[in-house]
Design a protein around this motif. Structure first.
Motif, PDB file in Angstrom:
ATOM      1  N   LEU A   1       0.842  -1.189   0.000  1.00  0.00           N
ATOM      2  CA  LEU A   1       0.000   0.000   0.000  1.00  0.00           C
ATOM      3  C   LEU A   1       0.879   1.241   0.000  1.00  0.00           C
ATOM      4  CD1 LEU A   1      -2.735  -0.941   2.599  1.00  0.00           C
ATOM      5  CD2 LEU A   1      -3.053  -0.649   0.160  1.00  0.00           C
ATOM      6  N   MET A   2       0.415   2.263  -0.703  1.00  0.00           N
ATOM      7  CA  MET A   2       1.210   3.474  -0.853  1.00  0.00           C
ATOM      8  C   MET A   2       1.644   4.035   0.506  1.00  0.00           C
ATOM      9  SD  MET A   2       0.067   7.059  -2.602  1.00  0.00           S
ATOM     10  CE  MET A   2      -1.125   7.405  -1.309  1.00  0.00           C
ATOM     11  N   ASN A   3       0.746   3.924   1.476  1.00  0.00           N
ATOM     12  CA  ASN A   3       1.031   4.542   2.761  1.00  0.00           C
ATOM     13  C   ASN A   3       1.324   3.524   3.865  1.00  0.00           C
ATOM     14  OD1 ASN A   3       0.320   7.208   1.743  1.00  0.00           O
ATOM     15  ND2 ASN A   3      -1.755   6.394   1.671  1.00  0.00           N
ATOM     16  N   ALA A   4       1.610   2.278   3.478  1.00  0.00           N
ATOM     17  CA  ALA A   4       1.749   1.214   4.469  1.00  0.00           C
ATOM     18  C   ALA A   4       2.862   1.493   5.467  1.00  0.00           C
ATOM     19  CB  ALA A   4       1.984  -0.117   3.770  1.00  0.00           C
ATOM     20  N   THR A   5       3.923   2.170   5.025  1.00  0.00           N
ATOM     21  CA  THR A   5       5.066   2.371   5.911  1.00  0.00           C
ATOM     22  C   THR A   5       5.175   3.813   6.402  1.00  0.00           C
ATOM     23  OG1 THR A   5       6.484   2.791   3.981  1.00  0.00           O
ATOM     24  CG2 THR A   5       6.378   0.531   4.800  1.00  0.00           C
ATOM     25  N   LEU A   6       4.152   4.607   6.142  1.00  0.00           N
ATOM     26  CA  LEU A   6       4.202   6.003   6.562  1.00  0.00           C
ATOM     27  C   LEU A   6       4.040   6.131   8.074  1.00  0.00           C
ATOM     28  CD1 LEU A   6       2.049   7.873   3.882  1.00  0.00           C
ATOM     29  CD2 LEU A   6       4.520   7.627   3.973  1.00  0.00           C
ATOM     30  N   THR A   7       4.766   7.045   8.645  1.00  0.00           N
ATOM     31  CA  THR A   7       4.612   7.345  10.065  1.00  0.00           C
ATOM     32  C   THR A   7       3.403   8.256  10.228  1.00  0.00           C
ATOM     33  OG1 THR A   7       5.985   9.328   9.936  1.00  0.00           O
ATOM     34  CG2 THR A   7       7.113   7.232  10.369  1.00  0.00           C
ATOM     35  N   ASP A   8       2.952   8.434  11.472  1.00  0.00           N
ATOM     36  CA  ASP A   8       1.822   9.334  11.729  1.00  0.00           C
ATOM     37  C   ASP A   8       2.128  10.739  11.243  1.00  0.00           C
ATOM     38  OD1 ASP A   8       0.352   7.337  12.794  1.00  0.00           O
ATOM     39  OD2 ASP A   8       0.212   8.151  14.820  1.00  0.00           O
ATOM     40  N   GLU A   9       3.363  11.178  11.453  1.00  0.00           N
ATOM     41  CA  GLU A   9       3.745  12.519  11.032  1.00  0.00           C
ATOM     42  C   GLU A   9       3.643  12.671   9.516  1.00  0.00           C
ATOM     43  OE1 GLU A   9       7.548  15.617  11.345  1.00  0.00           O
ATOM     44  OE2 GLU A   9       7.573  13.719  12.460  1.00  0.00           O
ATOM     45  N   GLU A  10       4.076  11.637   8.784  1.00  0.00           N
ATOM     46  CA  GLU A  10       4.000  11.669   7.321  1.00  0.00           C
ATOM     47  C   GLU A  10       2.549  11.638   6.842  1.00  0.00           C
ATOM     48  OE1 GLU A  10       8.157   9.433   6.025  1.00  0.00           O
ATOM     49  OE2 GLU A  10       6.455   8.229   6.742  1.00  0.00           O
TER      50      GLU A  10
ATOM     51  N   TYR B   1      -0.063  12.849   8.528  1.00  0.00           N
ATOM     52  CA  TYR B   1      -0.594  14.181   8.784  1.00  0.00           C
ATOM     53  C   TYR B   1      -0.137  15.163   7.704  1.00  0.00           C
ATOM     54  CZ  TYR B   1      -2.768  13.461  13.379  1.00  0.00           C
ATOM     55  OH  TYR B   1      -3.597  13.073  14.399  1.00  0.00           O
ATOM     56  N   ASP B   2       1.119  15.043   7.289  1.00  0.00           N
ATOM     57  CA  ASP B   2       1.637  15.926   6.235  1.00  0.00           C
ATOM     58  C   ASP B   2       0.874  15.725   4.931  1.00  0.00           C
ATOM     59  OD1 ASP B   2       3.515  17.082   7.870  1.00  0.00           O
ATOM     60  OD2 ASP B   2       5.162  15.765   7.250  1.00  0.00           O
ATOM     61  N   GLU B   3       0.583  14.445   4.595  1.00  0.00           N
ATOM     62  CA  GLU B   3      -0.141  14.143   3.369  1.00  0.00           C
ATOM     63  C   GLU B   3      -1.584  14.615   3.459  1.00  0.00           C
ATOM     64  OE1 GLU B   3      -0.714  12.662  -0.517  1.00  0.00           O
ATOM     65  OE2 GLU B   3       1.062  13.238   0.642  1.00  0.00           O
ATOM     66  N   LEU B   4      -2.199  14.463   4.640  1.00  0.00           N
ATOM     67  CA  LEU B   4      -3.564  14.946   4.829  1.00  0.00           C
ATOM     68  C   LEU B   4      -3.633  16.462   4.682  1.00  0.00           C
ATOM     69  CD1 LEU B   4      -4.839  12.766   7.832  1.00  0.00           C
ATOM     70  CD2 LEU B   4      -5.781  12.792   5.524  1.00  0.00           C
ATOM     71  N   ARG B   5      -2.641  17.165   5.224  1.00  0.00           N
ATOM     72  CA  ARG B   5      -2.616  18.620   5.081  1.00  0.00           C
ATOM     73  C   ARG B   5      -2.510  19.021   3.622  1.00  0.00           C
ATOM     74  NH1 ARG B   5       1.201  17.981   9.335  1.00  0.00           N
ATOM     75  NH2 ARG B   5       0.232  18.331  11.381  1.00  0.00           N
ATOM     76  N   ARG B   6      -1.799  18.195   2.846  1.00  0.00           N
ATOM     77  CA  ARG B   6      -1.594  18.509   1.430  1.00  0.00           C
ATOM     78  C   ARG B   6      -2.892  18.361   0.634  1.00  0.00           C
ATOM     79  NH1 ARG B   6      -0.792  16.315  -3.360  1.00  0.00           N
ATOM     80  NH2 ARG B   6      -1.044  14.173  -2.604  1.00  0.00           N
ATOM     81  N   ILE B   7      -3.678  17.288   0.925  1.00  0.00           N
ATOM     82  CA  ILE B   7      -4.867  17.005   0.114  1.00  0.00           C
ATOM     83  C   ILE B   7      -6.139  17.618   0.674  1.00  0.00           C
ATOM     84  CG2 ILE B   7      -3.872  14.847  -0.751  1.00  0.00           C
ATOM     85  CD1 ILE B   7      -5.724  13.321   1.128  1.00  0.00           C
ATOM     86  N   CYS B   8      -6.122  18.059   1.939  1.00  0.00           N
ATOM     87  CA  CYS B   8      -7.322  18.630   2.548  1.00  0.00           C
ATOM     88  C   CYS B   8      -7.474  20.113   2.207  1.00  0.00           C
ATOM     89  CB  CYS B   8      -7.288  18.464   4.064  1.00  0.00           C
ATOM     90  SG  CYS B   8      -7.636  16.784   4.631  1.00  0.00           S
ATOM     91  N   ASN B   9      -8.721  20.571   2.270  1.00  0.00           N
ATOM     92  CA  ASN B   9      -9.010  21.985   2.082  1.00  0.00           C
ATOM     93  C   ASN B   9      -8.368  22.774   3.236  1.00  0.00           C
ATOM     94  OD1 ASN B   9     -10.566  24.564   2.244  1.00  0.00           O
ATOM     95  ND2 ASN B   9     -11.719  23.619   0.568  1.00  0.00           N
TER      96      ASN B   9
ATOM     97  N   GLN C   1      -7.692   6.834  16.155  1.00  0.00           N
ATOM     98  CA  GLN C   1      -7.678   5.935  14.992  1.00  0.00           C
ATOM     99  C   GLN C   1      -6.314   5.279  14.845  1.00  0.00           C
ATOM    100  OE1 GLN C   1     -10.618   5.470  13.836  1.00  0.00           O
ATOM    101  NE2 GLN C   1     -11.434   7.234  14.950  1.00  0.00           N
ATOM    102  N   SER C   2      -6.321   3.958  14.801  1.00  0.00           N
ATOM    103  CA  SER C   2      -5.059   3.224  14.670  1.00  0.00           C
ATOM    104  C   SER C   2      -4.633   3.061  13.214  1.00  0.00           C
ATOM    105  CB  SER C   2      -5.186   1.837  15.326  1.00  0.00           C
ATOM    106  OG  SER C   2      -6.229   1.094  14.712  1.00  0.00           O
ATOM    107  N   LYS C   3      -5.598   3.141  12.274  1.00  0.00           N
ATOM    108  CA  LYS C   3      -5.289   2.911  10.858  1.00  0.00           C
ATOM    109  C   LYS C   3      -5.472   4.197  10.055  1.00  0.00           C
ATOM    110  CE  LYS C   3      -6.710  -1.927  11.153  1.00  0.00           C
ATOM    111  NZ  LYS C   3      -7.630  -2.966  10.633  1.00  0.00           N
ATOM    112  N   LYS C   4      -4.648   5.175  10.385  1.00  0.00           N
ATOM    113  CA  LYS C   4      -4.757   6.469   9.716  1.00  0.00           C
ATOM    114  C   LYS C   4      -4.410   6.373   8.236  1.00  0.00           C
ATOM    115  CE  LYS C   4      -3.466   9.015  13.925  1.00  0.00           C
ATOM    116  NZ  LYS C   4      -3.134   7.858  14.761  1.00  0.00           N
TER     117      LYS C   4
END
Length: 498
Positions: free
Chosen positions: A195-204, A206-214, A258-261
């Motif tokens: 999965l694209m985000n399988a190895t992402l940390t919580d910080e990463e 959050y960074d991706e969510l900030r990028r795609i969110c309004n 949420q454990s599966k962000k």
């Protein structure tokens, strides 16, 4: 020839070869593909099934009569196994903020999960059950052919087992419940993908969510009006969007719980590409501190359930709802997605007669906690091949549409007054349900239902094929649904404008 009588002769002929094989297994270690052999019998005197875990037997005996167990034991076993697996799945799902998008790969994965669940259950049999347990590799198992019994429509099929010494190997049922195909070419080995985000940390994440969110502040942009529901996954409420003064449904998810962000991130990316006039569409996502706000369309007419339970629908109105729902189903199928839970609860209406399908991804429970959504697995709309775990795919949604059409005729789906486990048994044992008002339906409507409710999925029509069916030509204008919606809301004292 697996019986004891053949062991002496074949043991002498092949004893060295067998011994060598055993030595090899011992050197390698425990076998990797282990199947638990649970021999389940039908008691010749009582007609009841014996040999299942005691808790399962209690459920079975409470809801399925001895005659029915004796008549169709495989259907009874499949029903109780499926029911208990989905009790566990529902408990897990209630803790998740979104309903995973269902694909062929997801179905395969679920099949493997069910196989592990049954193997674990079999390994922890209670000692008061009369069972015989053994182990062998999967290639040594000779599955019993139970497909004919479970694909025949309407009339119950006589059990081919003799009442005396009627023995079944639950291994065959376990295999049938877990495989997606019975032939090698029907069960391809899926390529493992990270999965694209399988190895992402919580910080990463959050960074991706900030990028795609309004970037707007949701607490400033939206005014909360009314809460629709709350659970472990978050709070759902109606809000007014200050940008255009429109009313929207919002799911507020506390990410710290949420454990599966990473899955949440994947769902947002997928749903951004899902936009259709007959889907309750994802509008936007907003991130503020540790809270993710997911904005969805709000339909002010409530669910189709309110209409079907309170008002009699004409064929033209039923045809209109079927057409709009099929448009949504066909779109999802074109995206490689299976809804797998088409029912009146998951069809929402606008006061202008708009018809939209919900309950996938973040749409799950967007209208709050309805009574019928608490039922385990909502089995009443399930296709037979889902319950019996045969090869299944997109056409399960077509079967469910047929059951939903029966809802619009009768006011409820078949077996609604039955407990979920018993309903599962009847779906597996009977196949196509009876329609009480069949003789009062037009020939076109009867043919439409025939094509939806073929027990053999190969004979069942696709969503695209049904969109060209003559029955839909009699569809009334969508605005003809408005009086029905208003009447239902008045009876039920519901008003989304409050």
């Amino acid at each position: 020839m697996t019986g004891r009588s053949g062991r002496g002769v074949f043991g002498k002929l092949f004893s060295k070869k067998q011994s060598a094989r055993d030595d090899r297994v011992t050197e390698i270690g425990m076998p990797t593909n282990v199947v638990q052999h649970i021999h389940v019998s039908v008691n010749s005197e009582t007609g009841m099934i014996e040999g299942l875990p005691s808790s399962w037997l209690r459920q079975l005996n409470a809801q399925i009569s001895p005659a029915e167990q004796n008549e169709n034991p495989n259907a009874a076993i499949q029903a109780v196994a499926f029911h208990n697996f989905h009790v566990l799945k529902k408990e897990q799902a209630e803790k998740e903020p979104c309903k995973p998008i269902v694909t062929e790969e997801a179905i395969t994965k679920e099949g493997l999960e069910m196989k592990k669940f049954l193997a674990k259950k079999n390994a922890h049999q209670s000692q008061d059950s009369d069972i015989s347990i053994g182990q062998s590799s999967e290639e040594d198992v000779a599955p019993t052919d139970i497909s004919q019994r479970q694909t025949m429509p309407a009339a119950p099929i006589k059990n081919s087992l003799k009442k005396k010494d009627a023995m079944m190997d639950l291994t065959a049922v376990v295999e049938d419940l877990s495989l997606i195909g019975t032939e090698p070419e029907e069960s391809p080995i899926l390529r493992k993908k990270e999965l694209m985000n399988a190895t992402l940390t919580d910080e990463e994440i959050y960074d991706e969510l900030r990028r795609i969110c309004n970037k707007d502040d949701p607490y400033v942009r939206f005014e909360r009006i009314k809460q629709l529901g709350a659970g472990a996954s978050g709070v759902v409420f109606i809000a007014i969007d200050s940008k255009d003064n429109s009313r929207v449904a919002i799911k507020d998810i506390d990410l710290t719980k949420q454990s599966k962000k990473d899955l949440i991130l994947n769902e947002i990316n997928v749903l951004k590409g899902f936009n259709h006039k007959n889907l309750v569409n994802f509008l936007d996502a907003f991130l503020c501190y540790d809270h993710l706000w997911v904005a969805m369309e709000l339909l002010d007419g409530g669910s189709l359930t309110d209409v079907v339970t309170e008002v009699v629908m004409k064929e033209g109105q039923i045809a209109a709802v079927c057409r709009e729902t099929l448009e949504a189903i066909a779109f999802l199928h074109s995206k490689g997605t299976i809804h797998r839970d088409i029912k009146s609860d998951n069809v929402l209406l606008g006061m202008d007669g708009t018809v939209k399908v919900t309950d996938f991804g973040f749409c799950a429970n967007i209208v709050g906690d309805e009574k019928r959504q608490t039922m385990v697995g909502t089995p009443y709309w399930m296709a037979p091949e889902v319950v019996t775990r045969k090869q299944y795919g997109k056409k399960v949604d077509v079967w469910s549409l047929g059951i939903m059409a029966i809802e619009m005729i009768e006011g409820e789906p078949p077996y609604m007054k039955e407990a979920p486990l018993r309903a599962l048994y009847l779906i597996a044992a009977v196949g196509r349900p009876k329609i009480p008002r069949w003789d009062k339906l037009s020939a076109e409507f009867q043919d439409f239902l025939d094509k939806c409710l073929q027990v053999d999925a190969d004979e069942r029509a696709t969503a695209e094929e049904l969109l060209a069916h003559p029955f839909l030509e009699c569809a009334a204008e969508l605005k003809s649904l408005t009086p029905l919606i208003k009447a239902a809301q008045k009876i039920l004292h519901k008003n989304f404008s409050d």
